[in-house]
Design a protein around this motif. Structure first.
Motif, PDB file in Angstrom:
ATOM      1  N   GLY A  18     -48.627  -4.253  -6.880  1.00  0.00           N
ATOM      2  CA  GLY A  18     -48.219  -2.872  -6.722  1.00  0.00           C
ATOM      3  C   GLY A  18     -47.500  -2.617  -5.427  1.00  0.00           C
ATOM      4  O   GLY A  18     -47.416  -1.485  -4.966  1.00  0.00           O
ATOM      5  N   SER A  19     -46.966  -3.673  -4.818  1.00  0.00           N
ATOM      6  CA  SER A  19     -46.233  -3.510  -3.564  1.00  0.00           C
ATOM      7  C   SER A  19     -44.826  -2.991  -3.840  1.00  0.00           C
ATOM      8  O   SER A  19     -44.321  -3.077  -4.954  1.00  0.00           O
ATOM      9  N   THR A  20     -44.181  -2.473  -2.790  1.00  0.00           N
ATOM     10  CA  THR A  20     -42.843  -1.922  -2.961  1.00  0.00           C
ATOM     11  C   THR A  20     -41.829  -3.017  -3.297  1.00  0.00           C
ATOM     12  O   THR A  20     -40.800  -2.754  -3.906  1.00  0.00           O
ATOM     13  N   LEU A  21     -42.113  -4.260  -2.885  1.00  0.00           N
ATOM     14  CA  LEU A  21     -41.187  -5.345  -3.218  1.00  0.00           C
ATOM     15  C   LEU A  21     -41.265  -5.719  -4.687  1.00  0.00           C
ATOM     16  O   LEU A  21     -40.327  -6.278  -5.248  1.00  0.00           O
ATOM     17  N   GLY A  22     -42.409  -5.437  -5.304  1.00  0.00           N
ATOM     18  CA  GLY A  22     -42.526  -5.635  -6.743  1.00  0.00           C
ATOM     19  C   GLY A  22     -42.529  -7.057  -7.216  1.00  0.00           C
ATOM     20  O   GLY A  22     -42.157  -7.342  -8.346  1.00  0.00           O
ATOM     21  N   ARG A  23     -42.952  -7.990  -6.361  1.00  0.00           N
ATOM     22  CA  ARG A  23     -42.949  -9.382  -6.786  1.00  0.00           C
ATOM     23  C   ARG A  23     -43.944  -9.586  -7.932  1.00  0.00           C
ATOM     24  O   ARG A  23     -45.080  -9.125  -7.875  1.00  0.00           O
ATOM     25  N   LEU A  24     -43.501 -10.276  -8.976  1.00  0.00           N
ATOM     26  CA  LEU A  24     -44.357 -10.605 -10.113  1.00  0.00           C
ATOM     27  C   LEU A  24     -44.850 -12.040  -9.987  1.00  0.00           C
ATOM     28  O   LEU A  24     -44.102 -12.931  -9.566  1.00  0.00           O
ATOM     29  N   ASN A  71     -48.737  -8.012 -10.649  1.00  0.00           N
ATOM     30  CA  ASN A  71     -48.317  -7.824  -9.263  1.00  0.00           C
ATOM     31  C   ASN A  71     -49.296  -6.923  -8.539  1.00  0.00           C
ATOM     32  O   ASN A  71     -50.208  -6.341  -9.128  1.00  0.00           O
ATOM     33  N   TYR A  93     -47.333  -3.401 -20.986  1.00  0.00           N
ATOM     34  CA  TYR A  93     -47.489  -3.155 -19.555  1.00  0.00           C
ATOM     35  C   TYR A  93     -48.699  -2.251 -19.379  1.00  0.00           C
ATOM     36  O   TYR A  93     -48.787  -1.210 -20.026  1.00  0.00           O
ATOM     37  N   MET A 107     -48.611  -7.382 -17.163  1.00  0.00           N
ATOM     38  CA  MET A 107     -47.559  -7.358 -18.163  1.00  0.00           C
ATOM     39  C   MET A 107     -47.623  -8.584 -19.064  1.00  0.00           C
ATOM     40  O   MET A 107     -48.096  -9.639 -18.646  1.00  0.00           O
ATOM     41  N   LEU A 122     -39.979  -7.670 -22.164  1.00  0.00           N
ATOM     42  CA  LEU A 122     -41.246  -7.003 -21.863  1.00  0.00           C
ATOM     43  C   LEU A 122     -41.892  -6.478 -23.144  1.00  0.00           C
ATOM     44  O   LEU A 122     -41.295  -5.701 -23.879  1.00  0.00           O
ATOM     45  N   TYR A 138     -51.222  -4.446 -11.644  1.00  0.00           N
ATOM     46  CA  TYR A 138     -50.396  -4.169 -12.820  1.00  0.00           C
ATOM     47  C   TYR A 138     -50.239  -5.447 -13.624  1.00  0.00           C
ATOM     48  O   TYR A 138     -50.056  -6.518 -13.056  1.00  0.00           O
ATOM     49  N   PHE A 163     -46.268 -15.006 -12.381  1.00  0.00           N
ATOM     50  CA  PHE A 163     -46.255 -15.337 -13.805  1.00  0.00           C
ATOM     51  C   PHE A 163     -47.187 -16.492 -14.113  1.00  0.00           C
ATOM     52  O   PHE A 163     -47.355 -17.416 -13.305  1.00  0.00           O
ATOM     53  N   TYR A 168     -44.859 -10.718 -21.518  1.00  0.00           N
ATOM     54  CA  TYR A 168     -43.476 -10.904 -21.934  1.00  0.00           C
ATOM     55  C   TYR A 168     -43.433 -11.878 -23.106  1.00  0.00           C
ATOM     56  O   TYR A 168     -44.234 -12.819 -23.179  1.00  0.00           O
TER      57      TYR A 168
END
Lengths: 112, 112
Positions: free
Chosen positions: A94-100, A92, A49, A34, A46, A32, A102, A36
């Motif tokens: 696409g993990s459940t933790l959603g760490r980005l 990221n 995306y 993004m 944002l 994913y 940058f 900003y």
């Protein structure tokens, strides 16, 4: 090697120019992407995306992703002085933790 | 619609003093919450993230701590500030099943 690389600029263009902002990433697991926009002394906002390779357009902004070369771009058409800001790319896995992850941001100035 | 608040907006604190920064999110339930620090000329550094009440994960060992006493409240604390704690602190949230993060307006901390 840093996960996401972004040229910090600064980039200075005249009003009406087409702006190209770019990032590269190292991990093919990133899914994913993004962009900003951050005005001075403000939180990042944002802008765009996207998930898949290809282009996504929103008004004067186009986000482009090339997963084969691990390259992401943001194009700004008919740039305006109000576009003057720092632009950050992020991605990221696409993990459940959603760490980005940058990039460091590119500082853009559009002069009238 | 969702809104994220941070306070205070700016803070000047002496070395060795305690710190408490607050972040609240409105208009969503069970968000993932994040604390970042942005130092001048550097990228966003993830400090803490939380997937639920009382669940905190730390990314960087330092003299900062975080807590999540309520579903939509995230607090960043320190018992004794260091000069190196100066920076722009940003809180962000992410909805369940999504990957993009939304940032608050930030707190600018100067440790003197």
């Amino acid at each position: 090697q840093k996960e996401v690389e972004q040229d910090p600029g600064p980039l200075s263009v005249p009003e009406g120019a087409i702006v190209s902002l770019n990032c590269t990433y190292s991990n093919s697991a990133f899914q994913y992407f993004m962009w900003y926009r951050q005005y001075s002394r403000k939180g990042p906002e944002l802008l765009m995306y996207t998930y898949s390779s290809g282009n996504k357009e929103d008004g004067r902004f186009t986000a482009q992703v090339d997963k084969s070369s691990k390259y992401i771009s943001l194009f700004i058409r008919d740039s305006q002085p109000s576009d003057s800001a720092t632009y950050l790319c992020a991605t990221n896995r696409g993990s459940t933790l959603g760490r980005l992850y940058f990039g460091r941001g590119t500082q853009l100035t559009v002069w009238p | 619609s969702q809104t994220i608040h941070q306070w205070p907006a700016t803070l000047v604190q002496p070395v060795g003093s305690p710190l408490s920064l607050e972040c609240t999110v409105e208009g969503t339930s069970n968000p993932n919450l994040y604390w970042y620090r942005q130092a001048a000329g550097r990228g966003l550094q993830l400090l803490f993230y939380s997937v639920g009440i009382g669940q905190i994960s730390s990314e960087v060992p330092q003299n900062l701590s975080a807590s999540r006493p309520q579903d939509r409240q995230f607090i960043l604390s320190s018992k004794k500030l260091l000069l190196s704690d100066s920076g722009f602190y940003l809180c962000a949230w992410r909805g369940q099943g999504t990957y993009e993060q939304y940032f608050g307006p930030g707190t600018r901390l100067t440790v003197t």
